[in-house]
Design a protein around this motif. Structure first.
Motif, short mmCIF file in Angstrom:
data_model
loop_
_atom_site.label_atom_id
_atom_site.label_comp_id
_atom_site.label_asym_id
_atom_site.label_seq_id
_atom_site.Cartn_x
_atom_site.Cartn_y
_atom_site.Cartn_z
N LYS A 469 19.84 3.95 11.98
CA LYS A 469 20.62 3.46 10.85
C LYS A 469 22.08 3.90 10.88
CE LYS A 469 16.84 1.75 8.99
NZ LYS A 469 16.62 0.29 8.95
N SER A 470 22.47 4.73 11.84
CA SER A 470 23.81 5.30 11.88
C SER A 470 24.65 4.63 12.97
CB SER A 470 23.75 6.81 12.12
OG SER A 470 22.99 7.44 11.11
N HIS A 471 25.89 4.29 12.61
CA HIS A 471 26.77 3.59 13.54
C HIS A 471 28.20 4.05 13.34
CE1 HIS A 471 23.19 0.99 13.23
NE2 HIS A 471 23.47 0.67 14.49
N VAL A 472 29.07 3.59 14.23
CA VAL A 472 30.48 3.94 14.18
C VAL A 472 31.20 2.98 13.23
CG1 VAL A 472 32.61 4.14 15.52
CG2 VAL A 472 30.43 4.84 16.53
N ASN A 577 23.75 -5.04 9.78
CA ASN A 577 24.09 -4.53 11.10
C ASN A 577 23.44 -3.19 11.41
OD1 ASN A 577 26.03 -6.40 12.52
ND2 ASN A 577 27.08 -6.19 10.57
N ALA A 578 22.95 -2.50 10.38
CA ALA A 578 22.25 -1.23 10.59
C ALA A 578 20.74 -1.43 10.76
CB ALA A 578 22.52 -0.27 9.43
N GLY A 579 20.29 -2.68 10.71
CA GLY A 579 18.87 -2.96 10.92
C GLY A 579 18.04 -2.98 9.65
N ASN A 580 18.64 -2.77 8.49
CA ASN A 580 17.90 -2.87 7.23
C ASN A 580 17.60 -4.34 6.93
OD1 ASN A 580 18.24 0.04 6.46
ND2 ASN A 580 20.40 -0.55 6.46
#
Length: 588
Positions: A469-472, A577-580
């Motif tokens: 769930k974590s991205h730049v 974009n985080a897959g949620n």
């Protein structure tokens, strides 16, 4: 044509539709459709039509296509199960005569208001200025309007009014003739920069200036004519206008010189590429002419006096200085210190690790000493003046047309031969913000543009993030976040970027919002942080086309045909974009 946008020159012209969607769009000449594109960004719904003369006309931001094209596109969308699509029909599959309706005007894609974007391209797909092809409806007897003018020192020995500083010049206006209020004092190599716009009768719009010509003492030094443009060089706009001015919330000026790395083809210059060399005790009469496509002209006149710089200037800094500070301006390290050494030497010591070099002030601004150092002669680690010292951020020299890997404790950056316009003195830094524990990975200076992507690897705090769930995200001083993405490998995350900026890592665990929009088979979809990545709708298990307009956060059903079953279980899945993922289920 040629209006300066953030990341590209405006191609073609925009034609107003009275603020309305739904005006008929007619073919300008006979021809056939060679390309159809449906996109949520850029040109939105667009048609490309080839004509017998070899040119192609482009019609963008359409709301719908002609019925036969619309039906063809819808069939392909259902076949490929996608809303965004690009199609290349067979020759003459969709042929039209002059003035036949090919579509309906709209506001799709990157459009910020209803209008038709229209282009003419030649056989090499270069954009041509449509105003040379007979738009008699346009009445224009208004010359271009000057809004600002500046001059810039181009090397370490150049001075403007005694300073190594880009300087904006005060201008008087008489009609459409402009004149600098005072004679300018300068020495060395300088560049001229102009900000302005053009207008046409009966419209408040500010349009681009395509033709600018610079004469110095009666000889042409520089000319630009933005009448033909290559799409492959569009990103070179970042070195056509002063990127540093734009990135500090300033307007987009035209550089009246060709900067390093600029490969655009619409300039004419002498051997100096438009840079003006000012010699001591000489006068330079500068006459700048601005033309629009209808021949209307305005002028700017100024006189530059070649005058050697004074050492002590009665000027002030435009920022608060606390002891000692510095900036990097292209390849120049510019250092400021408060001058209060009480009899001690005003020399500044540059520490390179294995040696120390001393330099003297170039000039003084009241009680501030200003030092200049060319970074190509060495990159200091720290500076010391009297009892004041400062450790510099890590600075790395990177050349264009070369592979280069920059490695620090917290990040690796991989530059390709295509990443840079010019030599970059890259600053890197890392900090953890105490108020919210955000890791900030800094890559600068933000005032330097990148030509193409740089691959970046960040080393994050161990066991601090959920990799799924974590991205730049790119961040700024105002606390705004823009999703960049990235792929995790152990405690490192890799992403690519075309901007030098501050980056951080954020976790998005909140699924998108989905809600019905007043019936009529339409729905609102929103996501707070990472943004909408994809969506899919099914009716009774069968894929169904949803049109999407991100500007309105709105999607709606586009039925394949009237005979299609419109009742049953409707399932809409929206993923960020985080897959949620949110799954919205209802009965139609």
């Amino acid at each position: 044509m040629g209006e300066l946008r953030s990341s590209h020159f405006h191609a073609g012209i925009d034609i107003k539709t009275g603020g309305k969607i739904g005006e008929p769009v007619h073919a300008t000449k006979r021809g056939y459709i060679t390309r159809i594109k449906v996109s949520t960004s850029g040109y939105g719904n667009a048609l490309y039509m080839l004509h017998p003369d070899g040119n192609t006309s482009v019609y963008a931001h359409l709301d719908e296509f002609a019925p036969e094209i619309q039906e063809y596109v819808r069939q392909e969308q259902y076949k490929q199960q996608t809303f965004e699509i690009e199609l290349f029909p067979k020759p003459y599959q969709f042929a039209f005569k002059t003035q036949e309706v090919i579509g309906i005007s709209g506001n799709t894609g990157g459009s910020l208001g209803p209008h038709l974007h229209f282009e003419i391209r030649d056989s090499q797909q270069r954009v041509l200025n449509p105003l040379h092809y007979g738009f008699d409806e346009i009445k224009d007897n208004i010359p271009p309007i000057l809004q600002g003018f500046a001059i810039r020192p181009m090397n370490i020995n150049s001075r403007i009014s005694g300073e190594f500083k880009r300087t904006e010049i005060s201008i008087n206006r008489t009609g459409f003739n402009y004149k600098a209020i005072d004679t300018l004092n300068a020495i060395g190599e300088i560049g001229l920069e102009l900000w302005g716009h053009d207008k046409l009768n009966g419209s408040a719009n500010k349009n681009g200036i395509s033709i600018i010509e610079v004469e110095v003492n009666g000889e042409t030094l520089f000319k630009q004519n933005i009448d033909v443009m290559s799409f492959s060089l569009q990103r070179h706009i970042l070195v056509h206008y002063p990127y540093d001015v734009k990135m500090t919330d300033g307007p987009r000026y035209h550089k009246l010189y060709i900067d390093d790395g600029n490969q655009l083809k619409f300039y004419e210059t002498q051997s100096t590429n438009g840079v003006l060399h000012i010699e001591k005790n000489k006068l330079y009469d500068v006459n700048i002419k601005m033309y629009d496509p209808y021949g209307n002209m305005s002028t700017l006149e100024l006189v530059i006096n070649g005058k050697q710089s004074e050492k002590f200037l009665n000027n002030s800094l435009d920022f608060q200085l606390d002891g000692i500070d510095y900036t990097i301006e292209e390849n120049i390290l510019k250092i400021f210190t408060i001058s209060n050494c009480e009899g001690e030497s005003e020399e500044l010591n540059l520490n390179f690790g294995d040696k120390i070099e001393s330099i003297k002030p170039e000039y003084y601004l009241n009680n501030t000493a200003v030092y200049l150092w060319e970074l190509k002669n060495g990159i200091p680690q720290s500076v010391l003046n009297c009892n004041k010292g400062l450790n510099l951020r890590s600075i790395h020299e990177v050349y264009p047309n070369d592979y280069k890997v920059i490695s620090t404790d917290k990040m690796n950056l991989k530059f390709s031969p295509y990443s840079l316009f010019d030599t970059l003195y890259l600053e890197t830094d890392y900090e953890i913000k105490t108020n919210d524990s955000l890791e900030i990975f800094s890559m600068g200076p933000i005032t330097t543009p990148l030509k193409s992507s740089v691959e970046v690897e960040l080393t994050a705090i161990p066991n601090h993030y959920n990799p799924e769930k974590s991205h730049v995200y790119r961040t700024d001083d105002a606390g705004n976040f823009t999703y960049e993405g990235g792929e995790w490998q152990d405690e490192k995350i890799n992403f690519s970027t075309r901007e030098l900026s501050d980056y951080t890592i954020l976790t998005d665990s909140i699924a998108p919002l989905v809600k019905e929009n007043n019936g009529n088979y339409s729905y609102i979809i929103e996501d707070e942080l990472s943004g909408i990545k994809s969506y899919e709708a099914k009716l009774n298990g069968e894929w169904i086309l949803m049109k999407y307009e991100p500007k309105d956060n709105l999607i709606w059903i586009d039925w394949l045909n009237e005979e299609m079953n419109k009742t049953g279980e409707f399932v809409l899945k929206v993923t960020d974009n985080a897959g949620n993922e949110t799954e919205y289920i209802t009965k139609l």
